[in-house]
Design an enzyme around this catalytic site. Sequence first.
Site, PDB file in Angstrom:
ATOM      1  CG  ASP A 181      -2.208   0.612   1.096  1.00  0.00           C
ATOM      2  OD1 ASP A 181      -2.760   0.512  -0.009  1.00  0.00           O
ATOM      3  OD2 ASP A 181      -2.711   1.202   2.062  1.00  0.00           O
TER       4      ASP A 181
ATOM      5  CE1 TYR B  55       5.879   3.612   4.083  1.00  0.00           C
ATOM      6  CE2 TYR B  55       6.929   4.681   2.205  1.00  0.00           C
ATOM      7  CZ  TYR B  55       6.957   3.738   3.216  1.00  0.00           C
ATOM      8  OH  TYR B  55       8.057   2.922   3.357  1.00  0.00           O
TER       9      TYR B  55
ATOM     10  CG  PHE C 258       9.793  -0.723   0.795  1.00  0.00           C
ATOM     11  CD1 PHE C 258       9.515  -1.031   2.119  1.00  0.00           C
ATOM     12  CD2 PHE C 258       9.552  -1.685  -0.170  1.00  0.00           C
ATOM     13  CE1 PHE C 258       9.014  -2.272   2.481  1.00  0.00           C
ATOM     14  CE2 PHE C 258       9.048  -2.934   0.179  1.00  0.00           C
ATOM     15  CZ  PHE C 258       8.773  -3.223   1.499  1.00  0.00           C
TER      16      PHE C 258
ATOM     17  CG  HIS D 261       7.292  -6.511   5.408  1.00  0.00           C
ATOM     18  ND1 HIS D 261       7.592  -5.303   5.999  1.00  0.00           N
ATOM     19  CD2 HIS D 261       6.694  -6.231   4.222  1.00  0.00           C
ATOM     20  CE1 HIS D 261       7.180  -4.331   5.207  1.00  0.00           C
ATOM     21  NE2 HIS D 261       6.636  -4.854   4.124  1.00  0.00           N
TER      22      HIS D 261
END
Length: 374
Positions: free
Chosen positions: A198, A200, A211, A336
Amino acid sequence: MASDNSAKRVVYLEDIEVKPSKGSATKENASVAVTEETTDGSTVVDTDASTTVTEKKTTTGATKRQKAITDMFTKKSSSSSSSSSRSGPLPKKARSDTPSLNSIPFSLKEYQDSLSEEEKTLLTLECETLGKSWLKLLKDEIKKPYFLTLKRFLAGEGVKGLNDSAPNLKVYPAPKNIYSWSNMTPLGRVKVVIIGQDPYHGPGQAHGLCFSVPQGVAIPPSLRNIYAEIKAEYPSFEPSKHGNLTTWAENGVLLLNTSLTVRAHEAASHSKRGWEEFTAKVVDVVDRYGGANLGDKSSSDAGRGRGIVFLVWGAHAAKVVAKLDKKKHLILTSAHPSPLSANRGFMGNGHFKKANDWLEEKYGPDGCVDWTKL
């Protein structure tokens, strides 16, 4: 962050519109040099496709020719007989149905002219901002009912074209950045795919790369852990003071979220609206053509995907790549990098060096990614 040489923008051959030529065969690997004059007056040249013809000679060539002539007479009847008795379709030659990436014709104007009035309105942003190397392979996908339904939903959220989206839009990233991954990383140049989930959802954070955040925005915790792992693998790396991964994207790292938009302060608010189906198609396109313009362009497979690296962190990313060919691609999986799970398998996974070792063996030194350059 713009890279140091951002003024000298390379125009990749795969991003050039190739119009269909009636009555002529396509030269898949014709040598083409593309030049573009930049704002500083310099010219950048990129030759992405070339044809190399090699001829193997042998000192026993005369003997082989003599043998071939003898075979013509001794085997003619048996060969003819077996040919006539063969039933069923002839076996297909490998990749005969897969054109090279640079040879696929595409005209944006012709595509837009083929759209209905509603489609023209709904797909304005895609026609304006989706990289050409991607659009020519996704043009049919974005006309499918599910994607048009997604675009109607986004229009209701205020996301339209570059110039007619709602003021004070509360959807991230900004419309101009939704497809920034496709422009920074042309399809044929993809070396590595990193899959996020998703965007930010805080103000100013998302800019179309998973990221990653623009300069001036605090580095997210997951990215801090990514930097820590790179430091462990490459001790000379000094973790950056910013979280902008644009340089990676420009060096062939596709930073792809599976949902490309989100409502402000509402995580996963645009999930299960159609983005996941679309980005699954993006992964399928990468499977077929990712890295098509890397390595030896005289190879019989040049212009088609010969395998890349997928960095798969977490259960969500693992589902996205579940059907990919593990013999064709290097698929590296781990926990993760989130602080909640980084110490359960992400830290110490060695993914960045493993990726480069595999890429260098397959494509040579130019296939590697400089993970320390940000």
